[in-house]
Design an enzyme around this catalytic site. Sequence first.
Site, PDB file in Angstrom:
ATOM      1  N   CYS A  89       0.796  -1.238   0.000  1.00 51.56           N
ATOM      2  CA  CYS A  89       0.000   0.000   0.000  1.00 51.56           C
ATOM      3  C   CYS A  89       0.826   1.285   0.000  1.00 51.56           C
ATOM      4  O   CYS A  89       0.404   2.304  -0.554  1.00 51.56           O
ATOM      5  CB  CYS A  89      -0.935   0.038   1.222  1.00 51.56           C
ATOM      6  SG  CYS A  89      -1.652  -1.563   1.662  1.00 51.56           S
TER       7      CYS A  89
ATOM      8  N   CYS B 293       1.618   3.713  -3.122  1.00 51.27           N
ATOM      9  CA  CYS B 293       0.624   4.659  -3.647  1.00 51.27           C
ATOM     10  C   CYS B 293       0.143   5.651  -2.590  1.00 51.27           C
ATOM     11  O   CYS B 293      -0.149   6.800  -2.900  1.00 51.27           O
ATOM     12  CB  CYS B 293      -0.583   3.904  -4.202  1.00 51.27           C
ATOM     13  SG  CYS B 293      -0.180   2.984  -5.698  1.00 51.27           S
ATOM     14  N   HIS B 294       0.008   5.196  -1.330  1.00 46.15           N
ATOM     15  CA  HIS B 294      -0.610   6.062  -0.316  1.00 46.15           C
ATOM     16  C   HIS B 294       0.409   6.782   0.564  1.00 46.15           C
ATOM     17  O   HIS B 294       0.029   7.691   1.300  1.00 46.15           O
ATOM     18  CB  HIS B 294      -1.553   5.235   0.568  1.00 46.15           C
ATOM     19  CG  HIS B 294      -2.679   4.602  -0.201  1.00 46.15           C
ATOM     20  ND1 HIS B 294      -3.785   5.298  -0.600  1.00 46.15           N
ATOM     21  CD2 HIS B 294      -2.837   3.343  -0.685  1.00 46.15           C
ATOM     22  CE1 HIS B 294      -4.606   4.486  -1.281  1.00 46.15           C
ATOM     23  NE2 HIS B 294      -4.040   3.296  -1.349  1.00 46.15           N
TER      24      HIS B 294
ATOM     25  N   MET C 133      -7.267   1.433  -7.726  1.00 46.36           N
ATOM     26  CA  MET C 133      -7.023   0.681  -6.493  1.00 46.36           C
ATOM     27  C   MET C 133      -7.108  -0.803  -6.826  1.00 46.36           C
ATOM     28  O   MET C 133      -8.124  -1.281  -7.335  1.00 46.36           O
ATOM     29  CB  MET C 133      -8.096   1.073  -5.464  1.00 46.36           C
ATOM     30  CG  MET C 133      -8.144   0.203  -4.235  1.00 46.36           C
ATOM     31  SD  MET C 133      -6.762   0.475  -3.104  1.00 46.36           S
ATOM     32  CE  MET C 133      -7.061  -0.883  -1.968  1.00 46.36           C
TER      33      MET C 133
ATOM     34  N   HIS D  50       5.836  11.343 -11.028  1.00 49.24           N
ATOM     35  CA  HIS D  50       6.003   9.892 -10.931  1.00 49.24           C
ATOM     36  C   HIS D  50       7.011   9.410 -11.972  1.00 49.24           C
ATOM     37  O   HIS D  50       8.192   9.624 -11.823  1.00 49.24           O
ATOM     38  CB  HIS D  50       4.617   9.241 -11.087  1.00 49.24           C
ATOM     39  CG  HIS D  50       4.585   7.798 -10.701  1.00 49.24           C
ATOM     40  ND1 HIS D  50       4.556   7.388  -9.391  1.00 49.24           N
ATOM     41  CD2 HIS D  50       4.606   6.668 -11.434  1.00 49.24           C
ATOM     42  CE1 HIS D  50       4.560   6.063  -9.341  1.00 49.24           C
ATOM     43  NE2 HIS D  50       4.590   5.602 -10.572  1.00 49.24           N
TER      44      HIS D  50
ATOM     45  N   HIS E 156       0.265   7.303 -16.986  1.00 47.74           N
ATOM     46  CA  HIS E 156       1.316   6.399 -16.503  1.00 47.74           C
ATOM     47  C   HIS E 156       2.158   5.976 -17.705  1.00 47.74           C
ATOM     48  O   HIS E 156       1.898   4.943 -18.325  1.00 47.74           O
ATOM     49  CB  HIS E 156       0.698   5.184 -15.793  1.00 47.74           C
ATOM     50  CG  HIS E 156       1.717   4.424 -14.991  1.00 47.74           C
ATOM     51  ND1 HIS E 156       2.603   3.553 -15.562  1.00 47.74           N
ATOM     52  CD2 HIS E 156       2.007   4.423 -13.666  1.00 47.74           C
ATOM     53  CE1 HIS E 156       3.381   3.045 -14.613  1.00 47.74           C
ATOM     54  NE2 HIS E 156       3.032   3.557 -13.450  1.00 47.74           N
TER      55      HIS E 156
HETATM   56 FE1  DHE Z   1       6.620   1.226 -10.738  1.00 48.86          FE
HETATM   57  C1  DHE Z   1       8.860   2.690 -12.903  1.00 48.86           C
HETATM   58  C2  DHE Z   1       6.904   3.853  -8.653  1.00 48.86           C
HETATM   59  C3  DHE Z   1       3.947   0.038  -8.959  1.00 48.86           C
HETATM   60  C4  DHE Z   1       6.873  -1.739 -12.362  1.00 48.86           C
HETATM   61  N1  DHE Z   1       7.662   2.978 -10.791  1.00 48.86           N
HETATM   62  C5  DHE Z   1       8.546   3.395 -11.778  1.00 48.86           C
HETATM   63  C6  DHE Z   1       9.084   4.678 -11.412  1.00 48.86           C
HETATM   64  C7  DHE Z   1       8.541   5.004 -10.201  1.00 48.86           C
HETATM   65  C8  DHE Z   1       7.652   3.928  -9.820  1.00 48.86           C
HETATM   66  C9  DHE Z   1       8.802   6.251  -9.390  1.00 48.86           C
HETATM   67  C10 DHE Z   1      10.088   5.502 -12.235  1.00 48.86           C
HETATM   68  C11 DHE Z   1      11.506   5.087 -11.916  1.00 48.86           C
HETATM   69  C12 DHE Z   1      12.551   5.818 -12.765  1.00 48.86           C
HETATM   70  O1  DHE Z   1      12.365   5.910 -13.985  1.00 48.86           O
HETATM   71  O2  DHE Z   1      13.542   6.300 -12.196  1.00 48.86           O
HETATM   72  N2  DHE Z   1       5.551   1.869  -9.121  1.00 48.86           N
HETATM   73  C13 DHE Z   1       5.863   2.965  -8.401  1.00 48.86           C
HETATM   74  C14 DHE Z   1       4.937   3.111  -7.304  1.00 48.86           C
HETATM   75  O3  DHE Z   1       4.997   3.974  -6.391  1.00 48.86           O
HETATM   76  C15 DHE Z   1       3.859   2.128  -7.519  1.00 48.86           C
HETATM   77  C16 DHE Z   1       2.629   2.859  -8.071  1.00 48.86           C
HETATM   78  C17 DHE Z   1       3.361   1.435  -6.270  1.00 48.86           C
HETATM   79  C18 DHE Z   1       4.394   0.649  -5.525  1.00 48.86           C
HETATM   80  O4  DHE Z   1       4.121   0.262  -4.387  1.00 48.86           O
HETATM   81  O5  DHE Z   1       5.477   0.416  -6.028  1.00 48.86           O
HETATM   82  C19 DHE Z   1       4.481   1.242  -8.596  1.00 48.86           C
HETATM   83  N3  DHE Z   1       5.562  -0.554 -10.686  1.00 48.86           N
HETATM   84  C20 DHE Z   1       4.530  -0.836  -9.875  1.00 48.86           C
HETATM   85  C21 DHE Z   1       4.076  -2.194 -10.055  1.00 48.86           C
HETATM   86  O6  DHE Z   1       3.129  -2.761  -9.436  1.00 48.86           O
HETATM   87  C22 DHE Z   1       4.923  -2.808 -11.105  1.00 48.86           C
HETATM   88  C23 DHE Z   1       4.075  -3.161 -12.347  1.00 48.86           C
HETATM   89  C24 DHE Z   1       5.603  -4.083 -10.626  1.00 48.86           C
HETATM   90  C25 DHE Z   1       6.294  -3.952  -9.331  1.00 48.86           C
HETATM   91  O7  DHE Z   1       7.456  -3.645  -9.373  1.00 48.86           O
HETATM   92  O8  DHE Z   1       5.735  -4.125  -8.276  1.00 48.86           O
HETATM   93  C26 DHE Z   1       5.880  -1.660 -11.414  1.00 48.86           C
HETATM   94  N4  DHE Z   1       7.661   0.596 -12.355  1.00 48.86           N
HETATM   95  C27 DHE Z   1       7.650  -0.683 -12.838  1.00 48.86           C
HETATM   96  C28 DHE Z   1       8.560  -0.765 -13.960  1.00 48.86           C
HETATM   97  C29 DHE Z   1       9.124   0.520 -14.154  1.00 48.86           C
HETATM   98  C30 DHE Z   1       8.550   1.349 -13.105  1.00 48.86           C
HETATM   99  C31 DHE Z   1       8.781  -2.017 -14.814  1.00 48.86           C
HETATM  100  C32 DHE Z   1      10.150   0.971 -15.193  1.00 48.86           C
HETATM  101  C33 DHE Z   1       9.533   1.224 -16.529  1.00 48.86           C
HETATM  102  C34 DHE Z   1      10.581   1.515 -17.590  1.00 48.86           C
HETATM  103  O9  DHE Z   1      10.396   1.025 -18.726  1.00 48.86           O
HETATM  104  O10 DHE Z   1      11.565   2.217 -17.318  1.00 48.86           O
END
Ligand code: DHE
Length: 558
Positions: free
Chosen positions: A64, A67-68, A105, A348, A390
């Site tokens: 959680c 996001c929160h 959510m 983000h 996103h």
């Molecule tokens: Fe991500 C990128 C944050 C959920 C997979 N994710 C990012 C970035 C941030 C972020 C800040 C950019 C990083 C950068 O470029 O420097 N992501 C978050 C969250 O806060 C969020 C919403 C909730 C959490 O608790 O993490 C979240 N993200 C997810 C997922 O559920 C994903 C699908 C799988 C997982 O890791 O849990 C996921 N996020 C990714 C991926 C990228 C990413 C694969 C990079 C994408 C790219 O092509 O560069």
Amino acid sequence: MTAALAAQFNEAELNAIVSYLAGLKGETPPTGGVEATPAVELGEAPVLTTEEFEQARQIFFDRCAGCHGVLRNGATGPALTPDKTLPKGTLALASIIFNGTPRGMPDWGKQGVLTAEQAELMAKYIQNEPPAPPEMSMEQMRGFWKVLVAPEDRPTEPQHTRNWENFFAVTLRDAGQVAVIDGDTYEVVATVNTGYAVHISRMSATGRYVYTIGRDGKTALIDLWMDPPAVVAEVKTCYDARSVEVSKYNGPEGDFTDRYAIVGCYWPPHFVIVDGLTLEPLKVVSTRSYTYDTQEYHPEPRVASIVASHFSPKWVVNVKETGQIWLVDYTDVQNPAIKMLNAERFLHDGGWDASGRYFLVAANNANKIVVLDVQEEKVAAIVETEKIPHPGRGANWIDPVFGPVWSTSHLGEGALVAIGTDPVNHPEYAWKVVRTIPLPGAGSLFLKTHPNSDWIWVDHTLNPDEEIQRTVCVIAKANPVEPYKCWQVADYGRAVHFEYNMEGNQVWVSVWGRADDPGRTGEIVVYDDKTLEEIARIPNLVTPTGKFNVYNTVKDIY
Ligand code: DHE
């Protein structure tokens, strides 16, 4: 429900409650049932035992907090402080946690991640004050730091004959590992232990090293020249993190390739500059500060995406809650000059435009894309989009009518937008949404293309519908008015994230299964980008999510 209580909820939340209550009617409710605790008055937080509180704290951190927020002040998701949660009460909150909402959510109960009892536990937990998590000092970071192979003991040339520039670093989320996969042969060359749920991998400027960042704040450095590739250093600079980037500048102010890396933390809210070859932590800088608009103190401004400028020895650090973009000069890491630019709240993820001059970053909960001109060091524009953009890193392509554009899809709307990015030759379209292309549903996390490709690929990972979750679509650049084709990539799991191979003629898509479902833990499907035909499956991977091709990541190709 009384009208006064109903007024506490939006339509999506009311739907979740109705659907939840409908599930409770039968003799054996599919959800397992939750005791209907009435909405409570402020000040009456449900009491939890120490054991329950600890279990809930861990679930909150794992599922959680991203996001929160750890302090629950809200960002991608709404604030969950007791003043907001107590009036809703346990039943309503448990319903939302179990069923999710169409706005993004997740349906933790329906997915089987949380039981009905755990959903109820979380509903009670979030009505209590959030516990204050610990800080982390430089001394603690240094205590976690390990150099497993010193730079002088590393090979001076690749120890294998594989085409390492076409390697993919693939996150095996729930295994806490990264698989290094050969993009020519699809063989898993190495599976290395990293931090938990690695969020992203980024490559050193030379491409030889992979830097991974775990959700648990652990950074691992993988040397791709070793046979097999292996972790050569690791460090933990926070308890919760999402971003890592390297120093890329090589010019009149010095050669900084492979010199430094920067880790962006969610908790504690800070960034840490580390040595590029050993990960030795060098400098920690807090991001606790004031919101850009109302100038109120925020105790938890988290570091979201970070990119390295090609024009100057600077990192672009996006600070989520305060809505500021910080340009951090790394020429003197102990005394870093930081230029703070006002942007928009809830920054983000984002990516460069095709010229590499502009960085486009989603202010996701503000439904906006901020355009940063990195050369002039100013915000060039703020563009209104659909609900919760996103982009991942977005997709750059040439529109037949509007010229060069950058695209994002959305979590809250089935739509992909194209924003004009060429102020010189197409000034009338620059920084405007020039197209909105409908998708089969909301919940998209990523899209991708390549300069050689005819297509833009897009997923729908967080859509509540099982079929749509596994559906990817391609949009033809020649006729970008609707998807050209959509299909399900597997009969289980969710389709997530795309990456091209080095040549730009194959696309890899992850099937994100469940670690506890043998045979359906996940795989990667490889497609021919010309014909859209399937070429290969890389099976039996444990929850693969992000995939990062060495060449494309170094060159920022997307
Ligand atoms: Fe991500 C990128 C944050 C959920 C997979 N994710 C990012 C970035 C941030 C972020 C800040 C950019 C990083 C950068 O470029 O420097 N992501 C978050 C969250 O806060 C969020 C919403 C909730 C959490 O608790 O993490 C979240 N993200 C997810 C997922 O559920 C994903 C699908 C799988 C997982 O890791 O849990 C996921 N996020 C990714 C991926 C990228 C990413 C694969 C990079 C994408 C790219 O092509 O560069």
